[in-house]
Design a protein around this motif. Structure first.
Motif, PDB file in Angstrom:
ATOM      1  N   GLU A 258      20.107 -43.102  45.349  1.00 24.93           N
ATOM      2  CA  GLU A 258      21.193 -43.264  46.322  1.00 24.93           C
ATOM      3  C   GLU A 258      22.433 -42.483  45.903  1.00 24.93           C
ATOM      4  OE1 GLU A 258      21.744 -47.417  46.458  1.00 24.93           O
ATOM      5  OE2 GLU A 258      19.930 -47.843  47.644  1.00 24.93           O
ATOM      6  N   ALA A 259      22.755 -42.472  44.610  1.00 30.02           N
ATOM      7  CA  ALA A 259      23.934 -41.755  44.130  1.00 30.02           C
ATOM      8  C   ALA A 259      23.764 -40.252  44.304  1.00 30.02           C
ATOM      9  CB  ALA A 259      24.187 -42.086  42.661  1.00 30.02           C
ATOM     10  N   GLU A 260      22.542 -39.745  44.099  1.00 30.47           N
ATOM     11  CA  GLU A 260      22.298 -38.306  44.267  1.00 30.47           C
ATOM     12  C   GLU A 260      22.439 -37.918  45.746  1.00 30.47           C
ATOM     13  OE1 GLU A 260      19.225 -37.571  40.520  1.00 30.47           O
ATOM     14  OE2 GLU A 260      18.459 -37.980  42.531  1.00 30.47           O
ATOM     15  N   GLN A 261      21.963 -38.763  46.667  1.00 27.31           N
ATOM     16  CA  GLN A 261      22.098 -38.472  48.101  1.00 27.31           C
ATOM     17  C   GLN A 261      23.575 -38.449  48.503  1.00 27.31           C
ATOM     18  OE1 GLN A 261      19.732 -41.538  49.924  1.00 27.31           O
ATOM     19  NE2 GLN A 261      17.760 -40.487  49.498  1.00 27.31           N
ATOM     20  N   ARG A 262      24.373 -39.390  48.012  1.00 22.10           N
ATOM     21  CA  ARG A 262      25.790 -39.415  48.368  1.00 22.10           C
ATOM     22  C   ARG A 262      26.479 -38.162  47.821  1.00 22.10           C
ATOM     23  NH1 ARG A 262      30.209 -41.899  49.908  1.00 22.10           N
ATOM     24  NH2 ARG A 262      32.104 -41.909  48.645  1.00 22.10           N
ATOM     25  N   LEU A 263      26.159 -37.742  46.619  1.00 26.63           N
ATOM     26  CA  LEU A 263      26.773 -36.554  46.030  1.00 26.63           C
ATOM     27  C   LEU A 263      26.434 -35.316  46.856  1.00 26.63           C
ATOM     28  CD1 LEU A 263      28.361 -35.141  43.790  1.00 26.63           C
ATOM     29  CD2 LEU A 263      26.255 -35.052  42.437  1.00 26.63           C
ATOM     30  N   ALA A 264      25.197 -35.217  47.382  1.00 21.75           N
ATOM     31  CA  ALA A 264      24.792 -34.061  48.202  1.00 21.75           C
ATOM     32  C   ALA A 264      25.593 -34.017  49.505  1.00 21.75           C
ATOM     33  CB  ALA A 264      23.299 -34.128  48.495  1.00 21.75           C
ATOM     34  N   ALA A 265      25.835 -35.198  50.118  1.00 22.13           N
ATOM     35  CA  ALA A 265      26.617 -35.240  51.358  1.00 22.13           C
ATOM     36  C   ALA A 265      28.052 -34.792  51.105  1.00 22.13           C
ATOM     37  CB  ALA A 265      26.580 -36.647  51.942  1.00 22.13           C
ATOM     38  N   ILE A 266      28.641 -35.214  50.024  1.00 22.99           N
ATOM     39  CA  ILE A 266      30.019 -34.826  49.691  1.00 22.99           C
ATOM     40  C   ILE A 266      30.104 -33.317  49.459  1.00 22.99           C
ATOM     41  CG2 ILE A 266      31.783 -35.014  47.889  1.00 22.99           C
ATOM     42  CD1 ILE A 266      31.020 -37.958  47.601  1.00 22.99           C
ATOM     43  N   GLU A 267      29.132 -32.761  48.744  1.00 26.29           N
ATOM     44  CA  GLU A 267      29.151 -31.324  48.468  1.00 26.29           C
ATOM     45  C   GLU A 267      28.973 -30.510  49.759  1.00 26.29           C
ATOM     46  OE1 GLU A 267      26.065 -31.005  45.612  1.00 26.29           O
ATOM     47  OE2 GLU A 267      27.388 -31.405  43.873  1.00 26.29           O
ATOM     48  N   LYS A 268      28.252 -31.065  50.773  1.00 24.53           N
ATOM     49  CA  LYS A 268      28.042 -30.371  52.048  1.00 24.53           C
ATOM     50  C   LYS A 268      29.363 -30.154  52.793  1.00 24.53           C
ATOM     51  CE  LYS A 268      25.722 -30.979  56.522  1.00 24.53           C
ATOM     52  NZ  LYS A 268      24.836 -31.861  57.340  1.00 24.53           N
ATOM     53  N   HIS A 269      30.272 -31.112  52.803  1.00 29.47           N
ATOM     54  CA  HIS A 269      31.547 -31.020  53.521  1.00 29.47           C
ATOM     55  C   HIS A 269      32.673 -30.465  52.649  1.00 29.47           C
ATOM     56  CE1 HIS A 269      29.354 -33.921  56.045  1.00 29.47           C
ATOM     57  NE2 HIS A 269      30.162 -33.536  57.048  1.00 29.47           N
ATOM     58  N   GLU A 270      32.367 -30.069  51.434  1.00 27.99           N
ATOM     59  CA  GLU A 270      33.433 -29.686  50.494  1.00 27.99           C
ATOM     60  C   GLU A 270      34.211 -28.466  50.977  1.00 27.99           C
ATOM     61  OE1 GLU A 270      34.144 -28.893  45.714  1.00 27.99           O
ATOM     62  OE2 GLU A 270      32.088 -29.019  46.528  1.00 27.99           O
ATOM     63  N   ALA A 271      33.536 -27.422  51.522  1.00 34.00           N
ATOM     64  CA  ALA A 271      34.223 -26.196  51.919  1.00 34.00           C
ATOM     65  C   ALA A 271      35.240 -26.468  53.033  1.00 34.00           C
ATOM     66  CB  ALA A 271      33.203 -25.156  52.376  1.00 34.00           C
ATOM     67  N   ARG A 272      34.835 -27.253  54.089  1.00 30.79           N
ATOM     68  CA  ARG A 272      35.752 -27.539  55.193  1.00 30.79           C
ATOM     69  C   ARG A 272      36.921 -28.406  54.715  1.00 30.79           C
ATOM     70  NH1 ARG A 272      38.479 -25.708  59.234  1.00 30.79           N
ATOM     71  NH2 ARG A 272      38.970 -27.284  60.852  1.00 30.79           N
ATOM     72  N   VAL A 273      36.637 -29.351  53.815  1.00 31.62           N
ATOM     73  CA  VAL A 273      37.716 -30.196  53.284  1.00 31.62           C
ATOM     74  C   VAL A 273      38.734 -29.355  52.519  1.00 31.62           C
ATOM     75  CG1 VAL A 273      38.224 -32.000  51.597  1.00 31.62           C
ATOM     76  CG2 VAL A 273      36.360 -32.318  53.238  1.00 31.62           C
ATOM     77  N   ARG A 274      38.216 -28.386  51.752  1.00 32.44           N
ATOM     78  CA  ARG A 274      39.136 -27.532  50.988  1.00 32.44           C
ATOM     79  C   ARG A 274      40.009 -26.703  51.940  1.00 32.44           C
ATOM     80  NH1 ARG A 274      38.872 -30.139  46.373  1.00 32.44           N
ATOM     81  NH2 ARG A 274      36.821 -30.043  45.349  1.00 32.44           N
ATOM     82  N   GLU A 275      39.362 -26.202  53.037  1.00 30.80           N
ATOM     83  CA  GLU A 275      40.095 -25.374  53.996  1.00 30.80           C
ATOM     84  C   GLU A 275      41.191 -26.182  54.687  1.00 30.80           C
ATOM     85  OE1 GLU A 275      39.239 -22.856  58.140  1.00 30.80           O
ATOM     86  OE2 GLU A 275      37.572 -23.653  56.941  1.00 30.80           O
ATOM     87  N   LEU A 276      40.844 -27.387  55.182  1.00 29.40           N
ATOM     88  CA  LEU A 276      41.829 -28.236  55.844  1.00 29.40           C
ATOM     89  C   LEU A 276      42.942 -28.671  54.878  1.00 29.40           C
ATOM     90  CD1 LEU A 276      39.435 -30.463  58.006  1.00 29.40           C
ATOM     91  CD2 LEU A 276      40.974 -28.649  58.828  1.00 29.40           C
ATOM     92  N   THR A 277      42.553 -28.955  53.680  1.00 30.30           N
ATOM     93  CA  THR A 277      43.548 -29.377  52.683  1.00 30.30           C
ATOM     94  C   THR A 277      44.539 -28.261  52.409  1.00 30.30           C
ATOM     95  OG1 THR A 277      41.937 -30.878  51.668  1.00 30.30           O
ATOM     96  CG2 THR A 277      43.860 -30.242  50.335  1.00 30.30           C
ATOM     97  N   GLU A 278      43.998 -27.023  52.287  1.00 31.02           N
ATOM     98  CA  GLU A 278      44.885 -25.889  52.033  1.00 31.02           C
ATOM     99  C   GLU A 278      45.823 -25.658  53.214  1.00 31.02           C
ATOM    100  OE1 GLU A 278      46.719 -22.763  50.133  1.00 31.02           O
ATOM    101  OE2 GLU A 278      45.326 -24.268  49.329  1.00 31.02           O
ATOM    102  N   LEU A 279      45.270 -25.763  54.489  1.00 32.96           N
ATOM    103  CA  LEU A 279      46.086 -25.583  55.680  1.00 32.96           C
ATOM    104  C   LEU A 279      47.214 -26.626  55.715  1.00 32.96           C
ATOM    105  CD1 LEU A 279      46.592 -24.155  58.400  1.00 32.96           C
ATOM    106  CD2 LEU A 279      44.982 -25.770  59.446  1.00 32.96           C
ATOM    107  N   ALA A 280      46.869 -27.889  55.459  1.00 29.20           N
ATOM    108  CA  ALA A 280      47.878 -28.951  55.475  1.00 29.20           C
ATOM    109  C   ALA A 280      48.903 -28.749  54.366  1.00 29.20           C
ATOM    110  CB  ALA A 280      47.194 -30.311  55.322  1.00 29.20           C
TER     111      ALA A 280
END
Length: 841
Positions: A217-239
């Protein structure tokens, strides 16, 4: 323990710090001296150095300080098992005592210690461990003080056992027992630790399946977080970028608002410019008036300098000085005349005193001559009367010698036979002759006294003549000097009068001085009026300058504020200093630019905030989808940590399960070790092994002590064989008696027998008794038993060991048997101990 050196300072009856007793290379020492000479004090000092107490004083140790001192000190250097130690203790009448123990590599002077122990409790504990005795055991086996010889004999069995354990080193068995107990505790801890690990292995089998599921379960959650990481970084930088822009614009806007209060008021600026123009005009007008006033002042001063009477100012000054000097010189003439008259009066009086001194000296010389003649007559009379006494005495002695002599008897003077002796004539007037001679001597002494008095009076009169003549000479010299000073004062006054005539001519100098002063005053008054007029204009001109400078400073501040406000807008504003219109125009431009910049910044803040809000909205949607409750980086780190920790935990559980068989074996070995050390500790208790050893030691001591006791008691007594140290009376059908039934002398012999037996046992077994200190007890023995006791004491040092035996005694027979003595005495005045022999320092 083998003593090497004892040092004392102000300890009991030993006053001072020069007492050193060297025990090196000495074996049997006798301490002798009269009662009160400090014999037992040396043994007290040894006990105090080791244990901080003495056999007679346990707590009130300040009483050990000499009565005329405020501090005391004792040091004892000794050897234990090849190590050199030194115990140092000092006492103070006020304040805490000091305690220290040092260990040295060698017994060399001035060697540095390699170990140091301080604090009383630590020093006492270390010495007790080194010697193997506490204080009570030491007093029953090593230092047998006055009245304590029988303590070991009458002690309880437990107290005897404590002494024997210390003497033969059996306290090491206590250490072995404690070591076994510590091994038991360590083994039990190891068993508990291994048992805990076995229980943990059983729990690990149950945890493995659950942890493997949690890892997936922990490995699946880590994979989901890594999938959205690029968009989160982009939005964070914009904000973040929009937030920085909004912050920068807001900071700029707030800065302009904060400095807006510094914007000059237009009406105040107009008023300031008017004041500045008026100040310049006033200053220019007063400058013209100041020039006129200065010209008038210069003219008045020129008239004062060019007037012919102005030159008389110098004459007036010189005249004032000459008149003042004349008053001084007149007073000097008056004083010189008075001094000369007084000197003449003193010289006349001194001459009269000199004449009187001469007359007195003549009278005293006549008196002395008369005294000399009287003394000569008295001396001649005394000489004649002395010769008469001598002749009468010899005649009386001759008559006494001749009385009773017959022809042929030996002369009592020359031992020659006396022919027919002359008939002796009696001398009856010898007392009268002697009385007359004594009276003549009295008259001679009286004449001597009179002559001495007359001689002294003549000498005093002669000194008076010399003193008065010297005074006449001194006053004559002073009189001559005063006459010279009087003449010089008259001459100086004449010179001053001549200078005054030269200045103003003959006549009234004071009147001429008044006329000159009036003319000069008139000219000076005119010049003073001109100077005051100039000074008034100058002060008003200075005030105008100050007013102009004040307005100039205000204009300068206004220009500075204008430049600072323009700099905030990144604009230039530098109008000419003498152009008010240009300054007002520059201020209008700054106000207009200020308003435009404020509007622009407010619009930038609004746009940046809108961009930030949109980025935050989309980030919240992503976080809600992923279940992130803090920050994205924290959520990712938490997921990575969970994966890593679960993987490590699974690996540890798998290893724990794999090692469970080895843990079982290790636990059994630890249990076996604990049981083995329990048996060892049980075997080493006092009730078992040590009791067995001490029973053997007591039996051996009873046997050896009995041999010495039987010899010392001339075959009458022995000890029982059971180690109870009761007494067997061999002269009374071997009846058994308590030790306390013995007489004082018998008790001493019994105690000495035990001490000799103990020393013999130590020599055989390599025990710790390298020193014995015996204090008195020998006075209760008869000569036969005294010899037997001394034979036993000499055996203590006859076996070739390095043992030291110190015997304190005032019994003469004991002292004669010992060649090495410390001889003490008692100062009859102070009562202090005096070392006569046997010590150094």
């Amino acid at each position: 323990m083998r003593p090497l050196e004892l040092r004392l300072r102000n300890f009991r009856s030993y006053f001072g710090d020069a007492f050193t007793f060297d025990f090196r290379d000495r074996r049997l020492i006798g301490i002798v001296g009269p009662i009160g000479s400090g014999k037992s004090t040396l043994l007290d000092a040894i006990a105090f150095a080791l244990y901080g107490r003495t056999p007679r004083i346990a707590r009130s140790t300040r009483s050990l300080i000499h009565q005329r001192a405020d501090s005391a000190a004792v040091s004892l250097r000794f050897e234990v098992d090849g190590d050199v130690w030194e115990a140092v203790r000092s006492l103070r009448a006020r304040g805490p005592s000091q305690h220290a123990l040092y260990r040295y590599e060698t017994d060399e002077p001035d060697v540095e210690p390699v170990e140091k122990v301080v604090q009383e409790a630590e020093v006492n504990a270390r010495i007790a461990a080194l010697l193997g005795f506490d204080f009570d055991a030491f007093g029953r086996s090593v230092l047998l003080a006055q009245g304590q010889f029988a303590e070991f004999l009458t002690a309880r069995p437990a107290e005897r056992d404590k002494v024997l354990k210390g003497v033969f080193g059996h306290e090491r068995i206590d250490s072995m027992r404690e070591l076994a107990k510590s091994r038991i505790r360590a083994g039990e801890f190891e068993v508990d630790k291994l048992q805990l690990r076995l229980e943990q292995a059983e729990q690990a089998i149950v945890r493995l399946a659950q942890r493997r599921t949690e890892l997936t379960e922990a490995e699946q959650r880590l994979a989901a977080i890594e999938k959205h990481e690029a968009r989160v970084r982009e939005l964070t930088e914009l904000a973040t970028t929009a937030g920085r822009a909004a912050t920068a614009a807001g900071d700029r806007l707030r800065e302009l608002e904060r400095h807006a209060t510094r914007m000059p008021d237009p009406e105040d600026t107009h008023t300031l410019l008017g004041r500045a123009m008026a100040a310049r005009e006033e200053r220019s007008r007063l400058a013209s008036q100041l020039a006129v006033a200065h010209s008038e002042m210069v003219s008045a001063e020129d008239r004062l300098r060019s007037d012919p009477h102005a030159a008389d100012t110098e004459t007036l000054t010189k005249l004032d000085a000459a008149l003042a000097e004349r008053a001084v010189r007149s007073r000097e003439v008056e004083l010189a005349e008075q001094h000369h008259q007084k000197a003449e009066a003193r010289r006349k009086a001194a001459v009269g005193e000199a004449d009187e001194a001469g007359e007195r000296a003549a009278r005293e010389a006549a008196t002395r001559d008369h005294a000399e003649s009287v003394r000569a007559a008295a001396w001649a009379e005394a000489q004649a009367s002395e010769a008469a006494v001598h002749a009468a005495t010899h005649a009386e002695m001759a008559a006494a010698l001749r009385s009773g002599l017959a022809a042929g008897d030996p002369c009592p003077v020359c031992a020659q036979p006396v022919p027919e002796p002359a008939e002796a004539s009696p001398v009856t007037d010898v007392p009268d002759i002697r009385a007359a001679a004594e009276a003549a001597q009295n008259r001679l002494r009286a004449a001597d006294q009179q002559l001495a008095t007359a001689t002294a009076d003549l000498a005093a009169a002669t000194r008076a003549i010399s003193d008065t003549n010297r005074r006449v000479e001194e006053i004559t010299v002073e009189l001559t000097g005063s006459a010279v000073a009087q003449a010089e004062a008259v001459q100086a006054l004449a010179e001053v009068d001549a200078r005054i005539v030269d200045l103003v001519g003959p006549g009234d100098a004071a009147g001429l001085r008044i006329a000159l002063a009036d003319e000069i005053a008139r000219l000076e008054t005119a010049a003073e009026h001109a100077r005051r007029a100039w000074d008034d204009v100058r002060r008003r001109h200075d005030g105008a300058i100050a007013a102009e400078q004040e307005t100039d400073r205000a204009l300068g501040d206004l220009r500075t504020r204008l430049g600072a406000l323009a700099a905030l807008l990144n604009a230039d504003a530098d109008p000419p200093e003498d152009d008010p219109a240009a300054l007002e125009a520059a201020l209008r431009e700054v106000r207009e630019g200020w308003a435009a910049e404020t509007i622009r910044l407010a619009a930038d803040v609004e746009r940046a905030n809108a961009t930030t809000a949109e980025a935050d909205r989309e980030l919240k949607e992503v976080f809600a989808e992923l279940g992130v409750k803090t920050t994205f980086d924290a959520a990712k780190a938490e997921a990575e940590t969970a994966v890593g920790m679960l993987a490590e935990a699974i690996q540890a559980d798998e290893k724990l399960v794999a090692d469970s068989e080895d843990l079982l074996d290790a636990r059994q070995r630890a249990v076996d070790d604990v049981e083995r050390f329990r048996r060892i500790a049980g075997d080493l208790t006092d009730a078992r092994f040590i009791r067995y050893l001490l029973d053997e030691e007591r039996a051996g001591l009873a046997e050896l002590g009995s041999d010495h006791f039987q010899r010392l008691s001339s075959g009458r007594y022995r000890f029982t064989d059971d180690g109870s140290f009761e007494v067997v009376d061999l002269t009374s059908a071997d009846s058994v008696r308590k030790a306390d039934s013995l007489s004082g002398g018998e008790t001493f012999l019994a105690s000495l027998g035990l001490a000799l037996g103990l020393a013999e046992m130590v020599s055989r077994t390599g025990g710790r008794l390298d020193a014995f200190f015996l204090d008195e007890g020998f006075g209760s023995l008869d000569p036969e038993h005294l010899d037997l006791a001394m034979d036993g004491i000499e055996q203590l040092v006859a076996d070739g060991t390095n043992r030291l035996v110190v015997v304190v005694s005032h019994v003469a027979e004991m002292c004669q048997r010992m060649e090495d003595l410390i001889v003490l005495d008692r100062d009859p005045t102070t009562g202090d101990s005096v070392v006569m022999a046997g010590a150094t320092g």
